[in-house]
Each structure stands twice: as C-alpha cells, then as structure tokens.
Design an enzyme around this catalytic site. Structure first.
Site, PDB file in Angstrom:
ATOM      1  N   ASP A  67       0.846  -1.185   0.000  1.00  0.00           N
ATOM      2  CA  ASP A  67       0.000   0.000   0.000  1.00  0.00           C
ATOM      3  C   ASP A  67       0.889   1.244   0.000  1.00  0.00           C
ATOM      4  OD1 ASP A  67       0.909   0.108   2.695  1.00  0.00           O
ATOM      5  OD2 ASP A  67      -0.832  -1.045   3.348  1.00  0.00           O
ATOM      6  N   ASP A  69       1.170   5.078   1.685  1.00  0.00           N
ATOM      7  CA  ASP A  69       0.713   6.032   2.695  1.00  0.00           C
ATOM      8  C   ASP A  69       1.325   7.395   2.432  1.00  0.00           C
ATOM      9  OD1 ASP A  69      -0.656   3.963   3.920  1.00  0.00           O
ATOM     10  OD2 ASP A  69       0.992   3.501   5.291  1.00  0.00           O
ATOM     11  N   ASP A 148       8.536   4.563  13.801  1.00  0.00           N
ATOM     12  CA  ASP A 148       9.080   3.467  14.613  1.00  0.00           C
ATOM     13  C   ASP A 148      10.515   3.103  14.273  1.00  0.00           C
ATOM     14  OD1 ASP A 148       8.425   2.386  12.160  1.00  0.00           O
ATOM     15  OD2 ASP A 148       6.945   0.963  12.939  1.00  0.00           O
TER      16      ASP A 148
END
Length: 443
Positions: A67, A69, A148
């Site tokens: 995907d 983002d 992260d």
C-alpha cells in the site's frame, strides 16, 4: 536500485540527507495513480506532502509495495477540504482516508512529540505508559523522529523525485538492519505493538535487528498484554497473511512474543507432540505458498490451524473421562478455547463461524455413508474443511487415507461415487416382510 544508494554511504555520512531522483532510482510510475494524485493535489493546495513508510522502503528494495501512505503538513480537517471523498477516522491517532474509486489512500499529518501536548485531548498515556492518544502535530523532521524504525522513516516526493532521510534509514537498508528510532525501552512502552513490528520486519525482509533495538524485546514482551485484543487481531493478519508467515513465526517464538498472541498454541508448541509443532509450521508454509500463487487465504483457516492442537487437548479428557461423544466434546472444548483466545486477540464473527465449521467438518468427513457423504460435499465450507484435512495429513497425522478418498470422490462421476460409498458402507439388506395370512372370513 540499491547499488546506486550504496555508493552514497561513507562511514562518516550524515544521517539527514536528500537523495536526487537519478541517485535513488525510484520511478514515480511505480507508485499508484491515487497516491500520486493525493500528493499532487495537496502540494497544489500549498501543503507539503510525501509518500512515506513501507511503500518507500519497498520501492528502494525493488519490491512491490502493498500500500501507499502519505504524510502531509495539512491537518486532518484541511485534508478533508482538499478532497471530497475524504473521511477522518481514528481517535488514538487521527488519520484521513481519501478514496479514489476502490483504492483508499491513508493520509497522516506530520506528528510532533506527545510531550508537547497542550491538553489530554491531544495526547495522553495510560498508567503503564502506553500512548492512548497521539495527535500532536509538527513538521517533517519531528514526524520522522516519531516513526518506529529508521527504514520506515523515508520520505519520497514523486513530483520532484527526491527522497528525504532524516534518521539514517538508507544506511540501515544497505546494512539490512532493523533499528528503532529513539530509546528502545521508551518507544516499546509507548506502543508495545512495535515489538511485533520489529519481529515482522525482520522476518519479512530477512534483516537483522540492531542489538540495542533487540535487547529489550524479550524482557518487555509482556507489554503486549496492555494492547486491546481488537488491535492485536489486526496485527495477527499482518504477521501471518503477508507472505512470510513461516519466518515471522520463528521470530515471534525466538523473542517470546507468540505466547501473548496464542497462549494455548504456544503451550502446545513447547510441551506438546511433534505433530502439534508440524501442524502449525505446515499451516504457515501452506499460507505463504498460497499467497505466492495468488490464491485466496482467510484468517479463519489460520486460526483453525493454530488452535487445533489446544482444542484436541481439551477434548481428550471429555471423551475419555466424561464419556462424551466427539461432537459433544468439541462443542464444549471449543467454547473454552475460543474464550481464552478472545481475551488475547479478537476474532470477528465473520471468521469465528467459519473456523468452527472447519473444525466440525473434521468429524463429518470420516462419515461417508451415502446420505452423509453427499451432504458433506455440499457443505458451504467443504473446501476449507477438506484443505484442513490435507493439512493434518501433511503434518503427519494418520487419517487412514481419508484425504485421498475425498480428493477422488469430489471429482468422480456419479457411478464411481456410488461405488466408493458402497465400499465404505455397503447398503443394508432389508428383511422381506412376512405377509400376514388372511384369516378366513367368519360366517
């Protein structure tokens, strides 16, 4: 593509850098049209906007992103004004879904540090330190520091072709290293799901986890107990339905994380039989294989396989000691196993019911008299139940040729099916009824 990037790195290279299009090699045509249009329209509206995260990482690794983002300087409300088909979702972490036909682009606003929150409406933490709300906005640099891992903190602007790296992610891509941004213990405490993500990326990419990033994982695996079961269910899908389930399972087991997702299964893997271990391993192998072949997979099957050994262990005393039938024992045992699992990871009803059907079909498949064989074949979950039977055989269970029988039966012509059934359960002969002797009519 990475060969171009490798030439850019020297031991003293600064972490923050801008890589021109001719140096990184990403082609803007490799990203989805919807994500390109999202970035283009946000920039036209006067906002910064970039492709970010795993999509950029995968493009640099010559892999097809799952995907795309987008990160932007626009607030969720401003994003919604730019796009008609946009919807703000989330409470803990507000994002915007921008719809282009059937494709949805996830748009996030650049994050700042939660310590800069003006009120609990912007950011708040639980007593254990888990971030319950994190909606403090900042600039692109603060956003990179809030992500992260370094390899997920890369920003790509398809309009001018530049890649921005603020945390040394490109260097870690070269060194095949998973490195958390910031203090590991603090970052894991803020969001324990990062423990799972470290294991998932290591398994998925075949990377090593940086020793400083790795050290607290086993020690703080219990942080996962603070995460809602619904969120952990979503993580289970990412862990085991992304094509690297086998490698990911090994990582989760190595870091003592698996027991917080499937405690009963983990107990069987530690203390059960070789079959228990082979069944789970074979389930992940088959799942990865089906994904590579483009075949459909369902969480119901994965959960059915992972919980099969705990279910059987719970059924045995009910059958042996309480003299229940297998059907009664499965009904009672499944309630306990499912209740225990739901306390760890939620299982939506749309997957829970098929999972139960797969289990129950294992008791129906051995019953092959004429009426029951055809009824089982017509069951809406027959294919999943049959595949699960084959999985049990592949894992080493002796089912006395049942898988081969059903393989032949489902494709056989009618006459052959009748002959196969007759060999298993010959038709019973009916005793001819004795004719009653007619009594002579009384005069």
């Amino acid at each position: 593509m990475l060969k171009k990037l490798f030439k850019l790195f020297e031991p003293s290279a600064a972490a923050s850098q801008t890589i021109a299009e001719q140096d990184h090699g990403i082609d803007s045509h490799d990203i989805s049209h919807a994500s390109y249009k999202t970035i283009e329209q946000l920039q036209r509206a006067g906002y910064e906007a970039y492709l970010v995260g795993g999509g950029v990482r995968d493009l640099l690794l010559d892999a097809a992103p799952k995907d795309f983002d987008v990160a932007t300087s626009a607030t969720p409300e401003q994003v919604r004004k730019v796009f008609r088909n946009a919807r703000i979702i989330g409470k803990r972490f507000r994002i915007v879904h921008v719809r282009f036909g059937r494709e949805i682009i996830e748009v996030t606003t650049f994050r700042g540090s939660h310590t800069d929150a003006r009120s609990s409406r912007d950011a708040s933490q639980s007593d254990t330190g888990v971030l319950l709300r994190d909606n403090v906005y900042g600039d692109i640099k603060s956003d990179a520091m809030r992500r992260d891992f370094t390899i997920n903190a890369l920003y790509y602007n398809p309009i001018n072709g530049e890649v921005l790296d603020f945390c040394g992610g490109l260097k870690d891509l070269k060194n095949r290293t998973i490195r958390i941004i910031g203090d590991p213990e603090e970052r894991y405490k803020e969001d324990p799901v990062r423990l799972l993500r470290a294991a998932r990326f290591a398994g998925k990419l075949g990377f090593n986890i940086d020793p400083v990033t790795e050290k607290p994982i086993r020690e703080h695996a219990d942080y996962l107990a603070h995460i809602p079961s619904a969120r952990l269910f979503e993580e289970v899908l990412k862990l085991f339905m992304s094509g690297q389930a086998t490698a990911t399972l090994n990582k989760l087991r190595d870091y003592d994380l698996f027991k917080y997702l499937f405690p009963a299964t983990n107990h069987c893997l530690d203390h059960g039989t070789d079959f228990d271990r082979r069944l789970v391993e074979q389930a992940t192998i088959n799942t990865d294989k089906r994904i590579r072949q483009g075949k459909r997979i369902t969480p119901a099957f994965i959960y059915a396989a992972f919980l099969w050994s705990p279910l059987q262990a719970s059924m045995r005393p009910l059958i042996q000691d309480q003299k229940m039938s297998p059907q009664e024992a499965m009904l009672q045992a499944s309630q306990g196993i499912i209740s225990q699992q739901l306390a760890c990871t939620a299982i939506p009803k749309r997957f829970l019911i098929p999972m139960r059907d797969i289990w129950q079909l294992q008791l129906r498949l051995p019953r092959r008299d004429r009426g029951k064989a055809y009824a089982t074949l017509e069951h809406q979950r027959f294919r999943a139940g049959y595949d699960f039977l084959l999985l049990r055989e592949e894992a080493g269970e002796n089912v006395e040729g049942l898988g081969d029988w059903w393989t032949k039966f489902q494709f056989a012509p009618e006459e052959e099916r009748e002959a196969m059934i007759a060999q298993i359960a010959p038709p019973r002969r009916r005793n001819p009824r004795k004719r009653r002797s007619k009594k002579p009519a009384q005069s």
